[in-house]
Motif scaffolding. Structure first.
Motif, PDB file in Angstrom:
ATOM      1  N   GLU A 218       0.910  -1.077  -0.126  1.00 34.56           N
ATOM      2  CA  GLU A 218       0.126   0.094   0.123  1.00 34.56           C
ATOM      3  C   GLU A 218       0.878   1.259  -0.157  1.00 34.56           C
ATOM      4  O   GLU A 218       0.478   2.280  -0.684  1.00 34.56           O
ATOM      5  CB  GLU A 218      -0.901  -0.192   1.180  1.00 34.56           C
ATOM      6  N   VAL A 377      -2.192  -4.879  -8.678  1.00 32.79           N
ATOM      7  CA  VAL A 377      -2.043  -3.790  -7.758  1.00 32.79           C
ATOM      8  C   VAL A 377      -1.549  -2.788  -8.291  1.00 32.79           C
ATOM      9  O   VAL A 377      -2.237  -1.533  -8.191  1.00 32.79           O
ATOM     10  CB  VAL A 377      -1.486  -4.224  -6.423  1.00 32.79           C
ATOM     11  N   ALA A 382      -6.219  -3.031  -8.965  1.00 35.70           N
ATOM     12  CA  ALA A 382      -7.044  -4.099  -8.265  1.00 35.70           C
ATOM     13  C   ALA A 382      -7.051  -3.854  -6.955  1.00 35.70           C
ATOM     14  O   ALA A 382      -6.044  -3.072  -6.240  1.00 35.70           O
ATOM     15  CB  ALA A 382      -6.663  -5.411  -8.789  1.00 35.70           C
ATOM     16  N   ASP A 383      -8.086  -4.236  -6.093  1.00 35.76           N
ATOM     17  CA  ASP A 383      -8.145  -4.203  -4.755  1.00 35.76           C
ATOM     18  C   ASP A 383      -6.902  -4.768  -4.124  1.00 35.76           C
ATOM     19  O   ASP A 383      -6.827  -6.229  -4.397  1.00 35.76           O
ATOM     20  CB  ASP A 383      -9.464  -4.645  -4.086  1.00 35.76           C
ATOM     21  N   GLN A 385      -6.040  -6.040  -0.890  1.00 33.31           N
ATOM     22  CA  GLN A 385      -6.469  -6.869  -0.137  1.00 33.31           C
ATOM     23  C   GLN A 385      -7.006  -8.264  -0.766  1.00 33.31           C
ATOM     24  O   GLN A 385      -6.595  -9.704  -0.418  1.00 33.31           O
ATOM     25  CB  GLN A 385      -7.059  -6.670   1.060  1.00 33.31           C
ATOM     26  N   THR A 386      -8.074  -8.372  -1.795  1.00 28.90           N
ATOM     27  CA  THR A 386      -8.401  -9.179  -2.336  1.00 28.90           C
ATOM     28  C   THR A 386      -7.496  -9.800  -3.188  1.00 28.90           C
ATOM     29  O   THR A 386      -7.365 -11.218  -3.118  1.00 28.90           O
ATOM     30  CB  THR A 386      -9.696  -8.544  -3.391  1.00 28.90           C
ATOM     31  N   SER A 387      -6.663  -9.175  -4.091  1.00 28.62           N
ATOM     32  CA  SER A 387      -5.462  -9.749  -4.964  1.00 28.62           C
ATOM     33  C   SER A 387      -4.673 -10.621  -3.944  1.00 28.62           C
ATOM     34  O   SER A 387      -4.083 -11.581  -4.337  1.00 28.62           O
ATOM     35  CB  SER A 387      -5.007  -8.644  -5.570  1.00 28.62           C
TER      36      SER A 387
END
Length: 403
Positions: A218, A377, A382-383, A385-387
Motif C-alpha cells: 500500500e 495492484v 485491483a483491490d 487485500q482481495t488480490s
C-alpha cells in the motif's frame, strides 16, 4: 608362473571392483583432476583459474562453462561419469540440490573458525536446514543510483519521504525523479522487507497476505504512481541511461552501461522508510562453490585443498578488482583497493540489511505468483487485500503440489 598370473589377475579384479564401487578414479599417488561447472563471466572465471592453478601438478582444476547449469545438474545428479566435482553458482538453488541428496556440506572440508570470517548474511544464504552447502565467494545487491547532472550528492534522499518529495518536484516533462522495476518481485521485495513483510520465509511459507506485506504494498503504490506504468527492465534502464530518470534502484550490472553513456553516476545507501525506521532491504544473491557428494567421497583431500585456496582473501579482492563484485570475506574490506571502490562498498553497506534470496525449493513458484499480484495492484488498480488473498491461496496450492 601360475602364482604370478594369479596375483596379477587378483590385482586387476581389485582395481575393477574399486572403480565400479566409486573408489579412487586415479592413482592416489598421481594427479587428481577437479572439474568445476560454472556460468560466470570470463573475468571471474579467469581469477579462479589463476588462483587454483597453484595446486598443479598434484591437483588439476578445470573450470568448465556450462549453460543451463541447474538443468544439467538435475539431469546428472550424483552420476560419477557425468557429474562435475563441484559447481560455482548462486545460493538460491541450494535447497533444490540438497533435497536431491547430491550435495556435501562445506563443513566437511572447511572448519568453523574459517567460516566465522565471512559476512553473516553470506553464511545465512549458504545454509539449508542447518547445513552449510556453499562456500561463498562474493555477493550482489541492488543499489540506489543517481545522476549527478540532476541530483547533487547533498540532495540524495536519506528517507523514502524525502525521495517522494523529490519525485513530486521533478517528475514532469518526460523526466522522472525516480524509477525502478516496481512490479518485479526481486525489486519489490526490498520494500516488503523494510516493513517486516516477505514473499517467502525460510520454512517455505508464503507471506503475500501478511499484514506487513499489505502495508508495504500500500505504501509503495504512491511511489509507483509517479513512475512509468510499464516498469520492466528495458524501460527503466533506458530512461536512466538516457538521462530521463534522475535516480533508480538497479543492479551493479547497470553501472558499466550508465558510465559508458556518460552519466556522472553516484551511488548512495538505500533510503530509510519513514514509517518503520528501516531501510529498503533488497534481496542479495550470494555466489559460491558447492561440492557434489559423489566427489566428496572419492576426492575429499583434493577438494579440501581447492576450498582452502578459495578461502584466501586474495581471491575475494581479485574478483572485486576484476568485476566489481563484493567479497564474501569480511577481511577483504581492509584492502585499500576494495575500500576505495564506491560500488563494492555500497553493496557492503547494503548487505548489512539485505535479505538473502530464499534458497528453499518452494521459491521457484513464488516469482510468478508475486509478480502477478504486483501487476494487478500497481498496474491494473485491483483491490490490494482481495488480490493478496488470492495470490496467497494460489501460492499455497502450488507449494502443496510440489510436496
Amino acid at each position: 608362473m601360475k602364482r604370478l598370473f594369479a596375483a596379477l589377475l587378483s590385482l586387476c579384479l581389485l582395481v575393477a571392483l574399486l572403480t565400479a564401487c566409486g573408489g579412487p578414479a586415479v592413482d592416489p599417488d598421481g594427479p587428481v583432476t577437479i572439474t568445476i561447472w560454472h556460468d560466470k563471466e570470463d573475468e571471474v572465471a579467469a581469477v579462479l583459474q589463476e588462483k587454483l592453478d597453484q595446486l598443479a601438478p598434484d591437483i588439476q582444476v578445470k573450470l568448465e562453462r556450462k549453460d543451463g547449469l541447474t538443468d544439467s545438474l538435475k539431469m546428472v545428479g550424483n552420476d560419477p561419469k557425468a557429474a562435475p566435482d563441484m559447481y560455482f553458482f548462486a545460493h538460491d538453488k541450494v535447497g533444490v540440490f540438497a533435497e536431491m541428496g547430491i550435495l556435501a556440506p562445506i563443513t566437511d572440508f572447511v572448519d568453523e573458525e574459517t567460516l566465522a570470517g565471512y559476512l553473516p548474511m553470506t553464511i545465512e544464504a549458504a545454509t539449508y536446514k542447518g547445513e552449510i552447502y556453499q562456500l561463498p565467494l562474493y555477493f550482489e545487491t541492488l543499489l540506489y543510483m543517481y545522476n549527478r547532472l540532476y541530483m547533487s550528492d547533498e540532495e540524495v534522499p536519506a528517507t523514502t519521504e524525502e525521495l517522494y518529495a523529490y519525485m513530486e518536484q521533478t517528475t514532469q516533462g518526460g523526466h522522472y525523479g525516480f524509477v525502478e522495476q516496481h512490479s518485479t518481485a526481486y525489486y519489490a521485495a526490498g520494500w516488503l522487507h523494510a516493513f517486516g513483510g516477505y514473499i517467502l520465509d525460510s520454512e517455505g511459507n508464503p507471506g503475500l497476505d501478511d499484514p506487513n506485506t499489505i502495508r508495504a504494498l500500500e505504501y509503495h503504490k504512491k511511489f509507483v504512481s509517479l513512475m512509468p506504468t510499464e516498469g520492466e527492465y528495458a524501460t527503466v534502464n533506458t530512461l536512466f541511461r538516457e538521462g530521463k530518470a534522475h535516480s533508480t534502484i538497479g543492479g551493479p550490472w547497470l553501472v558499466p552501461t550508465a558510465r559508458e553513456a556518460g552519466i556522472d553516476l553516484g551511488i548512495a545507501p538505500m533510503p530509510v522508510v519513514d514509517e518503520t525506521g528501516s531501510p529498503i532491504a533488497p534481496y542479495s544473491g550470494v555466489q559460491g562453490v558447492h561440492v557434489l557428494k559423489v566427489a566428496a567421497e572419492r576426492k575429499h583431500d583434493a577438494i579440501a585443498k581447492v576450498l582452502e585456496v578459495l578461502t584466501g582473501d586474495s581471491v575475494g579482492t581479485a574478483i572485486a578488482a576484476a568485476s566489481g563484485c563484493a567479497p564474501a570475506r569480511e577481511t577483504c574490506y581492509q584492502d585499500p583497493a576494495v575500500a576505495e571502490d564506491e560500488m563494492v562498498m555500497a553493496m557492503y553497506e547494503t548487505a548489512q540489511n539485505a535479505v538473502p534470496m530464499p534458497n528453499v525449493p518452494e521459491m521457484d513458484v513464488m516469482w510468478t505468483v508475486t509478480e502477478n499480484l504486483l501487476v494487478e495492484v500497481n498496474m491494473q488498480g485491483a483491490d490490494l487485500q482481495t488480490s493478496a488473498n488470492a495470490a496467497q491461496q494460489q501460492a499455497l496450492d502450488l507449494i502443496k503440489q510440489m510436496q
